[in-house]
Design a protein around this motif. Structure first.
Motif, PDB file in Angstrom:
ATOM      1  N   VAL A   8     -29.079  -8.743  37.651  1.00 31.49           N
ATOM      2  CA  VAL A   8     -29.845  -9.852  38.226  1.00 31.49           C
ATOM      3  C   VAL A   8     -30.639 -10.562  37.135  1.00 31.49           C
ATOM      4  N   GLU A   9     -31.283  -9.786  36.275  1.00 32.38           N
ATOM      5  CA  GLU A   9     -32.135 -10.367  35.232  1.00 32.38           C
ATOM      6  C   GLU A   9     -31.337 -11.267  34.293  1.00 32.38           C
ATOM      7  N   TYR A  10     -30.168 -10.794  33.880  1.00 33.32           N
ATOM      8  CA  TYR A  10     -29.377 -11.532  32.895  1.00 33.32           C
ATOM      9  C   TYR A  10     -28.242 -12.340  33.534  1.00 33.32           C
ATOM     10  N   ASN A  11     -28.116 -12.232  34.851  1.00 25.95           N
ATOM     11  CA  ASN A  11     -27.054 -12.935  35.586  1.00 25.95           C
ATOM     12  C   ASN A  11     -25.682 -12.608  34.995  1.00 25.95           C
ATOM     13  N   SER A  12     -25.498 -11.327  34.665  1.00 28.48           N
ATOM     14  CA  SER A  12     -24.262 -10.878  34.053  1.00 28.48           C
ATOM     15  C   SER A  12     -24.167  -9.361  34.197  1.00 28.48           C
ATOM     16  N   ILE A  13     -22.950  -8.843  34.255  1.00 34.77           N
ATOM     17  CA  ILE A  13     -22.758  -7.392  34.316  1.00 34.77           C
ATOM     18  C   ILE A  13     -22.891  -6.834  32.916  1.00 34.77           C
ATOM     19  N   ILE A  14     -23.918  -6.009  32.704  1.00 28.90           N
ATOM     20  CA  ILE A  14     -24.174  -5.377  31.403  1.00 28.90           C
ATOM     21  C   ILE A  14     -24.303  -3.885  31.638  1.00 28.90           C
ATOM     22  N   THR A  15     -23.402  -3.122  31.052  1.00 25.81           N
ATOM     23  CA  THR A  15     -23.424  -1.674  31.286  1.00 25.81           C
ATOM     24  C   THR A  15     -23.565  -0.869  30.007  1.00 25.81           C
TER      25      THR A  15
ATOM     26  N   ASN B 208     -15.485  12.069  38.466  1.00 24.96           N
ATOM     27  CA  ASN B 208     -14.102  11.827  38.854  1.00 24.96           C
ATOM     28  C   ASN B 208     -14.072  10.955  40.106  1.00 24.96           C
ATOM     29  N   PRO B 209     -13.400   9.802  40.063  1.00 20.98           N
ATOM     30  CA  PRO B 209     -13.393   8.898  41.216  1.00 20.98           C
ATOM     31  C   PRO B 209     -12.749   9.498  42.456  1.00 20.98           C
ATOM     32  N   PHE B 210     -11.930  10.549  42.279  1.00 21.98           N
ATOM     33  CA  PHE B 210     -11.255  11.153  43.418  1.00 21.98           C
ATOM     34  C   PHE B 210     -12.046  12.318  44.026  1.00 21.98           C
ATOM     35  N   THR B 211     -13.211  12.612  43.472  1.00 23.33           N
ATOM     36  CA  THR B 211     -14.065  13.649  44.049  1.00 23.33           C
ATOM     37  C   THR B 211     -14.499  13.244  45.451  1.00 23.33           C
ATOM     38  N   ARG B 212     -14.353  14.138  46.400  1.00 26.36           N
ATOM     39  CA  ARG B 212     -14.771  13.828  47.764  1.00 26.36           C
ATOM     40  C   ARG B 212     -16.285  13.666  47.835  1.00 26.36           C
TER      41      ARG B 212
ATOM     42  N   ILE C 292     -16.112  -3.687  39.619  1.00 29.98           N
ATOM     43  CA  ILE C 292     -16.541  -3.517  38.221  1.00 29.98           C
ATOM     44  C   ILE C 292     -17.679  -2.508  38.125  1.00 29.98           C
ATOM     45  N   TYR C 293     -18.710  -2.704  38.950  1.00 34.80           N
ATOM     46  CA  TYR C 293     -19.824  -1.748  38.912  1.00 34.80           C
ATOM     47  C   TYR C 293     -19.363  -0.351  39.308  1.00 34.80           C
ATOM     48  N   ARG C 294     -18.505  -0.260  40.306  1.00 35.80           N
ATOM     49  CA  ARG C 294     -18.006   1.054  40.716  1.00 35.80           C
ATOM     50  C   ARG C 294     -17.341   1.769  39.553  1.00 35.80           C
ATOM     51  N   SER C 295     -16.442   1.074  38.870  1.00 35.73           N
ATOM     52  CA  SER C 295     -15.718   1.693  37.763  1.00 35.73           C
ATOM     53  C   SER C 295     -16.650   2.093  36.631  1.00 35.73           C
ATOM     54  N   GLU C 296     -17.579   1.205  36.301  1.00 38.37           N
ATOM     55  CA  GLU C 296     -18.483   1.462  35.181  1.00 38.37           C
ATOM     56  C   GLU C 296     -19.414   2.641  35.454  1.00 38.37           C
ATOM     57  N   ILE C 297     -19.986   2.699  36.659  1.00 31.51           N
ATOM     58  CA  ILE C 297     -20.955   3.756  36.931  1.00 31.51           C
ATOM     59  C   ILE C 297     -20.274   5.118  36.989  1.00 31.51           C
ATOM     60  N   LEU C 298     -19.056   5.176  37.538  1.00 28.67           N
ATOM     61  CA  LEU C 298     -18.347   6.456  37.583  1.00 28.67           C
ATOM     62  C   LEU C 298     -18.004   6.920  36.170  1.00 28.67           C
ATOM     63  N   TRP C 299     -17.621   5.968  35.313  1.00 30.23           N
ATOM     64  CA  TRP C 299     -17.318   6.331  33.922  1.00 30.23           C
ATOM     65  C   TRP C 299     -18.579   6.769  33.193  1.00 30.23           C
TER      66      TRP C 299
END
Length: 213
Positions: free
Chosen positions: A203-210, A175-179, A163-170
């Motif tokens: 950590v603060e909110y004990n939830s993924i917030i992006t 581009n996720p396929f960038t070397r 989830i974090y991987r997808s969100e931060i790249l977006w």
């Protein structure tokens, strides 16, 4: 599978419940009876998170290593607590609280040598204080693997999940396929900073917030 922010929050929440206390350790399920006997009546000296792993340190020098995996759960209750269910792999009891862990992918004891070897397997933890971006960035810059693959590689960075991987790249428009070797160093430093900030919020909110909107 819980991402790193969940494990750091678990360690944070459990420290006042267990650290400094003599712990009664049992394995109601029976599958960890020998390990529980080793740490039973020992004082818990620290609780540490490393990536997706929980490490409970005891005065004997032994370390209880927990990796929840897909099915693992942690249940916290103030004493007096109900009798444990027979699916509880390990129960840790202090004077004030009871921690039950069910279904972990890994539940084992590590000695000092085991722990040192374990640490060597993983990249820097995004939530460590102080943080160590240089080690991760250097490894990414040497790799021809896609940046999306590298972010999920716990030997490169510990704690990132899908989830974090997808969100931060977006969020960064990367581009996720960038070397990895093609991502500029300055952008990797920004990537680290943004990922660390997002996980600290987690950590603060004990939830993924992006998204703050």
């Amino acid at each position: 599978m819980p991402e790193g922010h969940t494990i750091h929050r678990a360690a944070q929440d459990q420290r006042p419940m267990l650290v400094g206390n003599r712990i009664a350790a049992t394995s109601p399920q029976g599958r960890f009876a020998d390990g529980a006997q080793v740490i039973d009546a020992q004082i818990c000296t620290a609780i540490e998170a490393l990536g997706k792993h929980l490490l409970y340190h005891f005065q004997s020098g032994d370390c209880l290593h927990i990796h929840l995996g897909l099915a693992g759960r942690i249940y916290r209750n103030a004493r007096p607590a109900d009798p444990p269910r027979d699916v509880v792999r390990i129960r840790l009891e202090s004077v004030s609280h009871v921690i039950d862990i069910t279904g972990p992918a890994i539940c084992e004891l590590l000695n000092a040598d085991d722990l040192a070897e374990f640490r060597m397997k993983y990249g820097p933890d995004l939530l460590a204080d102080p943080d160590e971006p240089e080690r991760a960035i250097a490894r990414i810059r040497k790799s021809r693997a896609p940046i999306a693959t590298l972010l999920m590689n716990q030997q490169v960075i510990a704690g990132i999940g899908n989830i974090y991987r997808s969100e931060i790249l977006w969020l960064m428009g990367l581009n996720p396929f960038t070397r990895g070797c093609d991502v500029p160093e300055a952008e990797l430093h920004k990537l680290w900073t943004e990922m660390r900030a997002l996980m600290q919020i987690g950590v603060e909110y004990n939830s993924i917030i992006t998204n703050g909107e």
